[in-house]
Design an enzyme around this catalytic site. Sequence first.
Site, PDB file in Angstrom:
ATOM      1  N   LYS A 219       0.810  -1.169   0.093  1.00 34.98           N
ATOM      2  CA  LYS A 219       0.081  -0.062   0.015  1.00 34.98           C
ATOM      3  C   LYS A 219       1.040   1.233   0.089  1.00 34.98           C
ATOM      4  O   LYS A 219       0.401   2.578   0.510  1.00 34.98           O
ATOM      5  CB  LYS A 219      -0.906  -0.121   1.074  1.00 34.98           C
ATOM      6  N   HIS A 383     -14.092  19.321 -18.149  1.00 35.29           N
ATOM      7  CA  HIS A 383     -14.442  19.029 -16.997  1.00 35.29           C
ATOM      8  C   HIS A 383     -15.595  20.156 -16.652  1.00 35.29           C
ATOM      9  O   HIS A 383     -16.235  19.892 -15.712  1.00 35.29           O
ATOM     10  CB  HIS A 383     -13.364  19.415 -16.048  1.00 35.29           C
TER      11      HIS A 383
END
Length: 781
Positions: A219, A383
């Site tokens: 991770k 966007h």
Amino acid sequence: MNEAIPGRGQYSEDARRQRLGWLRGRSGSALASLETTGLDAQKLVGNVENFVGSLEVPVGLAGPLRFAGDAARGDIVAPLATTEGALVASASRGARALTRSGGVTTAVLSQRMNRVPAFEFADIATARRFTGWLRQRRDLLDEQVRLVSRHTRLVDVDPYQIGRYLHLRFVFETADAAGQNMTTAATWQICRWLTDALAEDESLRPVGMLLEGNLSGDKKVTAGSMLFGRGSRVTAECRLSREVMAAVLKTTPEAMVKGYTATVMGAQHAGMTGHGINAANVVAALFLATGQDVACVHESGVSLFSLERDGDGVIVTLLLPNLAVGTVGGGTALPHQRDFLEMLGCAGAGGVRRFAEIVAGFALALDVSTLAAVVSGQFAEAHQRLGRARLVNWLQTPDDLNTALLQPVLAQGLDDPGVHVTRVEHRPQLHGDGIASELGALGENRKLTGIHPLRVSWTDGDGCAHTADLVAKVKSRGEEIVAGIARLVSLCGAEVADAWHRWGGYTEFTDAHRRELSVYRRTDGPLRELLPRCFGLLEDDEREAYVVLMERLRHDGQPWTRDRVRLALRAIASVHGHWLGREEELLAEGWLHQVPDPALLAKAGELWAALVRHAAADQPELLDADGRDAVLGIVEDAGNWTQELYALPRTLVHNDFNPRNLAVQDGRVVAYDWELAVVGLPQRDVVELLAFTLGEDATEAEVAAMLQLHAQAVAAVSPRAAELVAGCDWRRGYQLALREFLMTRLALYAAGHTQRQFDFLPGVVRTALRLWHFEQAHGGV
């Protein structure tokens, strides 16, 4: 003391609603969106704790994208779970560009998962000697891995020494699982073996060990994972023509190359690991949609994107070196996530390579589209416009309890080969699964377990039709229950976890799945009279399927009065008397759990003491200082009283004989859940029943009367039983059984209560300690 979240460790709709009410009161918010959920709380064991509700993440379909990969082929649509506007549209645009250029070629280059424990040695020289010693025993490490999993293969062991510390990088192949848990278990097994093998060798023995020394990159974004791979190392590539780039991407090869060059320089200046545009967006969206470990997006989103001229077009390539994905285990079994995996053709075993290629292909599509949008000035506009608004064939779902599965079971149980099952209806669950089932699900949550009410219709060999309300009890394996308890007690601190690691495998939970099936096969009359009617058994080791099909018992809801307690004592006494003094005969049959050493209860004292100390420290309102000291005193003296216990006449005992496992049907006591049955003192069942039923107003006279009633009922079974009862101090046997109950079962309940709330436990603890005080006053303890 901070207010505790209610229903700790409970997986039921009632517990969820308790937590929701508590949260509303605490926050002052209506939380209307949490009122209902589409998830079944009982199926979330191992996925989430303190379940209060679910949230919906919009899932959009991106694509289709044409694949010409090793495992992924044809036109594929991807479910992207996201709240980011323009993501699905941009990925779809890139997919169109790649598809019109002939599709994306994909391949999984390797699949690796690692765990890197760190060993501390006395000095540098010892660490070097250990490294040489280990290299000569490589084949023994493979044997340790096989003890844990037949799906895991150890492919490499790389030592990294830093002074007197040695980090051992164990690299595994983990089949269709992402593999973090699998590699942790395998590495832990290796570390245990190393520690045991070198326990007496001071010239090689490490002085300390961490299961993870932070070199694995779990991770985290690391250069090591980038180089060597962690998870699936997967690549995708496509040649884009000038025509397609103009028509779909609204840009040119020249602009794309120029923009790519600028982004490489920017990435180098920033110290970026690899070089990427937007791959993490697809990784995160597909992780959410398919039940992957979302925390792994950090490392899985690392990429190496490249773009180069090729004639009048460009070749685009993407490498995902650390894609930690799986198609079994974890959240992949949740209903929505499972549906999306099935939609992709990736659900279950054999699907991980295809899934990894799909992730890489769509990540490349998004990178291409995003870079094109940036170099052509479309990025902000887009966007603004869109961004607002062994393989084991387990029983896995209740639907697996179907006519095909139940027909041979029912035919065997009814001793009628002509049985034909015509219909199986799944009925609502009125009560939650038992504690053993929930613990088993903690140990292995990918398979179907628990209580499943059914309405089954069949015709018999004479053609007569029948319908009955039955229950299929699908059992967890004993090893899974032990593992589930280990997972639970791991939250109780190192002392408890370490003690369970040493002694948990020797407890009464071993082989619990076989024991109950064996009980239902018994033909002896007293036991048959006490059991629910059994309609058939399934014991399939190949599928790890262990099922009891029995009558559905309907609890009358009546309180456990003294008369009802006496009724239950007489019922179990018939079994006790039948087998009293015949323990050797029972054990020789091989189906009952047998403690290999009579002194094991005392040997495992560190476990019982650790459980008691933790429960008392964490839940003083449950186990106060006096109660703690009383039970610890029993533990400390176990070396003496356990020898006396094993010298008394023993019999078959239920070993979980309480109202949670009892029903009264038309005046007849029925006892179920026999998975913990053992050979023990007959008074053990008396102790548990009284602890659960007498309450805090119990008197010593009532206890004495109940004991006398039980002794008389046992003696009445046969002359042999009468002789054995007359020849021993029945109350002394009760006192020893009470010690065992307090030290083992109650201690385990109390520690478990700190992580999973047992509503019945506070009253049981108070009553059991009251029973103990009676015996102290009586002078026999």
